[in-house]
Scaffold this active site. Sequence first.
Site, PDB file in Angstrom:
ATOM      1  N   GLU C  57    -103.859 -11.647 -20.721  1.00  0.00           N
ATOM      2  CA  GLU C  57    -104.263 -12.534 -19.634  1.00  0.00           C
ATOM      3  C   GLU C  57    -105.647 -13.097 -19.889  1.00  0.00           C
ATOM      4  OE1 GLU C  57    -102.935  -9.508 -19.288  1.00  0.00           O
ATOM      5  OE2 GLU C  57    -100.956 -10.013 -18.472  1.00  0.00           O
ATOM      6  N   ASP C  82    -101.013  -9.251 -10.048  1.00  0.00           N
ATOM      7  CA  ASP C  82    -101.447  -7.884 -10.329  1.00  0.00           C
ATOM      8  C   ASP C  82    -101.994  -7.739 -11.754  1.00  0.00           C
ATOM      9  OD1 ASP C  82     -99.455  -6.411  -8.006  1.00  0.00           O
ATOM     10  OD2 ASP C  82     -98.839  -8.339  -8.798  1.00  0.00           O
ATOM     11  N   HIS C 126     -96.547  -5.175  -8.634  1.00  0.00           N
ATOM     12  CA  HIS C 126     -95.864  -6.480  -8.567  1.00  0.00           C
ATOM     13  C   HIS C 126     -95.944  -7.053  -7.158  1.00  0.00           C
ATOM     14  CE1 HIS C 126     -93.907  -4.334 -11.924  1.00  0.00           C
ATOM     15  NE2 HIS C 126     -93.808  -5.512 -12.483  1.00  0.00           N
TER      16      HIS C 126
HETATM   17  C1  LIG Z   1    -101.119  -6.527 -17.820  1.00  0.00           C
HETATM   18  C2  LIG Z   1     -99.676  -6.847 -17.755  1.00  0.00           C
HETATM   19  N1  LIG Z   1     -99.262  -8.084 -18.101  1.00  0.00           N
HETATM   20  C3  LIG Z   1     -97.948  -8.415 -18.018  1.00  0.00           C
HETATM   21  C4  LIG Z   1     -97.012  -7.497 -17.602  1.00  0.00           C
HETATM   22  C5  LIG Z   1     -95.522  -7.897 -17.468  1.00  0.00           C
HETATM   23  N2  LIG Z   1     -94.716  -7.252 -18.506  1.00  0.00           N
HETATM   24  C6  LIG Z   1     -94.084  -6.077 -18.286  1.00  0.00           C
HETATM   25  S1  LIG Z   1     -93.313  -5.507 -19.660  1.00  0.00           S
HETATM   26  C7  LIG Z   1     -93.786  -6.854 -20.570  1.00  0.00           C
HETATM   27  C8  LIG Z   1     -93.399  -6.947 -22.020  1.00  0.00           C
HETATM   28  C9  LIG Z   1     -94.002  -5.840 -22.842  1.00  0.00           C
HETATM   29  O1  LIG Z   1     -93.546  -5.906 -24.163  1.00  0.00           O
HETATM   30  P1  LIG Z   1     -93.839  -4.770 -25.219  1.00  0.00           P
HETATM   31  O2  LIG Z   1     -95.282  -4.377 -25.134  1.00  0.00           O
HETATM   32  O3  LIG Z   1     -93.377  -5.224 -26.535  1.00  0.00           O
HETATM   33  O4  LIG Z   1     -93.046  -3.503 -24.729  1.00  0.00           O
HETATM   34  P2  LIG Z   1     -91.462  -3.329 -24.624  1.00  0.00           P
HETATM   35  O5  LIG Z   1     -91.052  -3.831 -23.286  1.00  0.00           O
HETATM   36  O6  LIG Z   1     -90.858  -4.059 -25.730  1.00  0.00           O
HETATM   37  O7  LIG Z   1     -91.212  -1.862 -24.726  1.00  0.00           O
HETATM   38  C10 LIG Z   1     -94.523  -7.737 -19.784  1.00  0.00           C
HETATM   39  C11 LIG Z   1     -95.101  -9.015 -20.260  1.00  0.00           C
HETATM   40  C12 LIG Z   1     -97.490  -6.221 -17.250  1.00  0.00           C
HETATM   41  N3  LIG Z   1     -96.676  -5.251 -16.829  1.00  0.00           N
HETATM   42  N4  LIG Z   1     -98.820  -5.922 -17.342  1.00  0.00           N
END
Ligand SMILES: Cc1ncc(C[n+]2csc(CCOP(=O)(O)OP(=O)(O)O)c2C)c(N)n1
Lengths: 426, 426, 334, 334
Positions: C57, C82, C126
């Site tokens: 972000e 959030d 969320h």
């Molecule tokens: C600070 C933050 N930004 C965005 C999100 C939304 N979000 C939840 S899971 C995700 C993808 C994460 O991908 P990765 O790190 O590759 O983990 P995976 O889901 O593949 O295990 C996102 C963007 C979040 N939870 N926290």
Amino acid sequence: MTKEKSKKPVASGHEKSSPQKLSLHVPEPKTRPGDKPDFSYVRISPVGETPRPALDVSAIEIRDLAFGMVRVLDDQGEAQGPWAVELEEDVLRKGLRAMMRTRAFDKRMQRAQRQGKTSFYMQATGEEAISVAQQMVLRKGDMSFPTYRQQGLLFAQDFPILEMMNQIYSNEKDALRGRQLPVLYSFKKAGHFTISGNLATQYIQAVGWAMGSAIKGDDKIACGWIGDGSTAENDFHSALVFAGVYRAPVILNITNNQWAISSFQGIAGGEATVFAARGVGYGVPALRVDGNDFLAVYAVSEWAAERARRNLGPTLIEWITYRAAAHSTSDDPSKYRPKDDWEHWPLGDPIERLKQHMIKRGMWSDEQHVQAEAEYDEEMRVAAEEAESYGTLQALEHRPSPAEMFENVFEEMPPHLRRQRQEMGV
Amino acid sequence: MTKEKSKKPVASGHEKSSPQKLSLHVPEPKTRPGDKPDFSYVRISPVGETPRPALDVSAIEIRDLAFGMVRVLDDQGEAQGPWAVELEEDVLRKGLRAMMRTRAFDKRMQRAQRQGKTSFYMQATGEEAISVAQQMVLRKGDMSFPTYRQQGLLFAQDFPILEMMNQIYSNEKDALRGRQLPVLYSFKKAGHFTISGNLATQYIQAVGWAMGSAIKGDDKIACGWIGDGSTAENDFHSALVFAGVYRAPVILNITNNQWAISSFQGIAGGEATVFAARGVGYGVPALRVDGNDFLAVYAVSEWAAERARRNLGPTLIEWITYRAAAHSTSDDPSKYRPKDDWEHWPLGDPIERLKQHMIKRGMWSDEQHVQAEAEYDEEMRVAAEEAESYGTLQALEHRPSPAEMFENVFEEMPPHLRRQRQEMGV
Amino acid sequence: MSMIEAIRDAHDVMMARDENVVVFGEDAGYFGGVFRCTEGLQQKYGKHRAFDAPISESGIVGAAIGMATYGLRPCVEIQFADYVYPAYDQIVSEAARIRHRSNGEFTCPMVVRMPVGGGIFGGQTHSQSVEAIFTHVVGLKVVMPSNPRDAKGLLIASIEDPDPVIFLEPKRIYNGPFDGHHERPVVPWSKHEDGQVKTGYYKTELGKAAIAREGREVTILTYGTMVHVALAAAEETGVDAEIIDLRTLLPLDQEAIEASVNKTGRCIVVHEATRTSGFGAELCALVQRHCFYALEAPIIRVTGYDTPYPHVNEWDYFPSPERVGEAMKQILEA
Amino acid sequence: MSMIEAIRDAHDVMMARDENVVVFGEDAGYFGGVFRCTEGLQQKYGKHRAFDAPISESGIVGAAIGMATYGLRPCVEIQFADYVYPAYDQIVSEAARIRHRSNGEFTCPMVVRMPVGGGIFGGQTHSQSVEAIFTHVVGLKVVMPSNPRDAKGLLIASIEDPDPVIFLEPKRIYNGPFDGHHERPVVPWSKHEDGQVKTGYYKTELGKAAIAREGREVTILTYGTMVHVALAAAEETGVDAEIIDLRTLLPLDQEAIEASVNKTGRCIVVHEATRTSGFGAELCALVQRHCFYALEAPIIRVTGYDTPYPHVNEWDYFPSPERVGEAMKQILEA
Ligand SMILES: Cc1ncc(C[n+]2csc(CCOP(=O)(O)OP(=O)(O)O)c2C)c(N)n1
Ligand SMILES: Cc1ncc(C[n+]2csc(CCOP(=O)(O)OP(=O)(O)O)c2C)c(N)n1
Ligand SMILES: [Mg+2]
Ligand SMILES: [Mg+2]
């Protein structure tokens, strides 16, 4: 070392260009819905090729290993090469069982969400070897800082599934009193830190926890967990900086399952390099490992844990795996990747691969496997039934009292919170 | 490549330790006040040893260069090796002049602060070659995102010193209307971004600016600047991630002057590795360069600028130099490092080294040098006198109107700010 | 049009009109965002103008600032409010102050969009409402629409604004107005007057409140989802409330607020964010100062409680029409 | 003792009493901090308990959280409050919520210290007052002392507190009370009663305000440097003001506030932070709500303006005794 004097210095500006239109490069996965899966972009080393360094190796010395891949199990299910460790039969059985139960649990909870019994669920399908095998090298008192996809850490300890389900259902027996989104567990007794819904924040906390252990002259180590997508978050950086500077006794895991919701790992920086390569720039020895190879995960985790325990400092490990299922129950991967991607993943299914190895070693059979599968499915069904009897999102009358909202904001409730609780009338 | 099958797999746990007390490692500089300076920790390559790669090289291909050091000028003042470029006499003269004027300006402004004419000042003593030589390879319209120690960028352009001084004095002619701390310039016409007092924040902005240029099909490039200490900030990471992912046309400079106020570079991660090594983990080609060698700075800057202009993407450069003076007028380095450190710095003084080279090439003499020094001192004295006539911190009656505070918070002043301005009675 | 479609449409209109408008965010490119607010833009305007961003972000906002100072008009998405905290430094220390500190040499026309608020069983990460940490920052504008029509007009105005705008989207009303009656089925925006969104370009001026309901007995100051909750409360209690939909929190339409409170003599502030130091505090401070002699009773705040947003107890936390209605009764009796 | 010495002493007392207390921050180890608040601690307690940190505010706080959950009591320094924003996510999303989200399994006893406020010609990045971005966060305590005696007692209480505490140190009064009369020489704390600091261990309870001056005509709610400005204003105008030094902003001593305002019937809020959505707004909201019928005039806020903190025009921005005095006169005439 001396160099011969260069005879004629190169003239300045010899490479100067005339103005040229720039353009933005935006990484794109090799395949999209409708395409034939193509994983040629994954750098895969032959089994046994990547050497096993001494425990007290420096980041700079092993910097090339980040571009290799530690692999032990070959296509025939044989253990090969310098990382091959002869694991006791009960270790393998335990590992297989934990992976299979993780998958059975996921299946059941996914279904519960579809039935409206909870708001949300996240599966770890295809990635079970990583958390299961790593947990098996940890000791009591060590602390893991997991993401939402390391339920394997709990299954490797035979953690009571009812407690997990109660949390998922936010029911009257939920230890977290219905406060947290499903799967954001906290199980201190299992060395399982309270999971944050915010990505990456806990990576640096794992380092801080490990520093705490070192400051106190304790013998406990920490494990940080992060996804490929989340390595882009800033906390990844601060974790590596602090781990490198203070040589914290911590294992820093990157689960590269190729996807972050709809974004492929190139969007996080995996196109022009590999994530393990970040280690050397922070003075943290780093390895890249076949994460679907239970034996490789076990061996490398053990190596890294030993480094930490002997005060030799942190290790960064990139586990190569594949997110076989959707990101979460809110996601539909057919929108952004080929439907049959998973079947073509070159490193296979960790359960199938360990099963093959065990069959090869005469410890297991296809029949036993099928039987075990059925047994675990049934176990999950029964447990879910019991958990549901304590309440689900469809039976809110069983939920923890709203008054719980005000508890544990602070150790002692301050007057303004007491007033608000009264206002609520509970 | 195939490997012979290892005959007997190593038994698991063969390296397992019994519990052992951990301890925290805290990096410590080799020398403290009272000690004899010791720079044996600095990795220095022989002149001419580090090769010059092709422009379209990848980060992985040149990953070892991060541990080398591009050097051109040898101890005798001769240009050597693959990075030696034959620079025109007027380029060298211009460079020397800009470095000398930078130093003269610093001297004068340091004194002005001591006299209470301004609140604060920061010198760049010993680091002048880096910003001066880099600016000389930039073109009109390129944008630098400097820290507070890149005044050389302005001197390399013969930027009007009066405008700089007016800012330092926050006087009635200060273009920034007395809003900013001294030296936090903003000179758009000189391709000099508004400097933030917050460290590292602008590194990612430089990348974003460069992405903007690429998005628009423009031909302008950006330069980000950061100090060794500030590489620990999170924005360093996001800058590298975005630069690597989108191949932004940007030069990412790290000025490793060994210190961050009282903290040596080991506290930022420079103990177990080098900062340039971070590049490869982000897919950004990286070089480590003698920053006190004007010719090396020029050549590497030109190479990186060409890469950017040809849409070949970002380059990370670690410039090795030494912060000869105090961090700022608020700092007293004798509290934390040997008083005579600077005299023992193995890479010398950039001005002396270029002077030696020019004398060798018959373009300059000791006499001319002494004369030029006197001339620049006098120039600064005269300019300061004029600037002081427009006001200083001791003559607040000349300051910009307090009403200016409310201007440019937004393009259009919203009602609540108008009300507050009236409240103030201005 | 749903609010999602209206937001998508605003992007579309602006990307067509001004090629300096670029859009990026996590999952915002190929896929079009987890709420689909940017769906189709990459396909229509190209990868260089609508693309996926790394999960960073602060990187997203930092890069957007760089682009804005270059001359573009980035409109970026934070997946959930959030998750905006990592970008807080870039917003506060940089975007908000670049114009001022450079005396206008550099400017930062940029929109940071993010879904806010709860009511979707999203738990504490969320569901947050983050307006108050931005309204304290000088140099920012803060906007929150309560319906598709305003969402489109305000987003267009925000993209055209010469200064950084924090654009908060109440996700609970993305698909239809929600009045807090979670037990009832959702009515889609297509059935609602404010879902009738004009096609093409139009602006809704920043800094101007709307009167969501005229009334004489009490003024309700609110925004976002809570506008609908307040409307329901008025209807259910029969109290003749004047409901002001603030729409822009910074700069605030103080005139509209004062006119209403001076008329009704009573004021309730409703927001979903936690109470202490929430934006409601600022509203109370202004109203008591400027309408002191008109006020017949203390201003009441109906807000989220000072606890993290719960998961299963969501409906006990969410300010309901009942809670707003009770405040109305209480204030009329005072 | 100066406030710097008092803060150093509080560290010393707690590090001696509890070996779980550890201290780190930028330049805070060998050198003892740019304001010298941790000077000598590394030499006395060892490098593993007092050390320099990388320039990474979010790393400092993130690591401290990890240590706190391990079982230590970290007390970390942010060099200037203006640089705390990169750590905001770790503080808000993590430190503040770990106890709640784990239902008490994990806790985060941690102090984050930072110098706040202007008056030192530090420009916009060495002068900010950041309290309001923390008072909106559930799960945090927020403390700001106004003199050495309280600084020591409050810091010891903060270090012993089982929850995260944001400890704000008004840097303008580090060396002596400053009443806004910048043209006069600074009087050192050694000449002031509140500079007489007890040796050894003592606590000043969190959540309790102090009455800096008793009075009957108007209540002034304030904290930090502004306590001294308000005192000067009372003396110079001759207005019999009751000056409440809040000391802890969260949780707030509402009882003390109400008692005073109910007595005086008039209230002025003074703080250095920018006005809109500042902590003064919350104070106004509470006072108007709970003392409505006692109030004889609207509450006035005297604060920094809604602009970045200026450099050369510092004294036009800094709330002066004159401005506070004028507000006093105005409110008495109302
Ligand atoms: C600070 C933050 N930004 C965005 C999100 C939304 N979000 C939840 S899971 C995700 C993808 C994460 O991908 P990765 O790190 O590759 O983990 P995976 O889901 O593949 O295990 C996102 C963007 C979040 N939870 N926290
Ligand atoms: C975000 C932030 N944290 C801390 C500071 C305080 N500070 C100013 S300069 C400095 C040291 C920077 O060192 P380095 O990056 O090596 O640059 P150098 O001063 O050596 O040029 C610090 C800690 C700051 N300005 N901004
Ligand atoms: Mg992933
Ligand atoms: Mg430095």
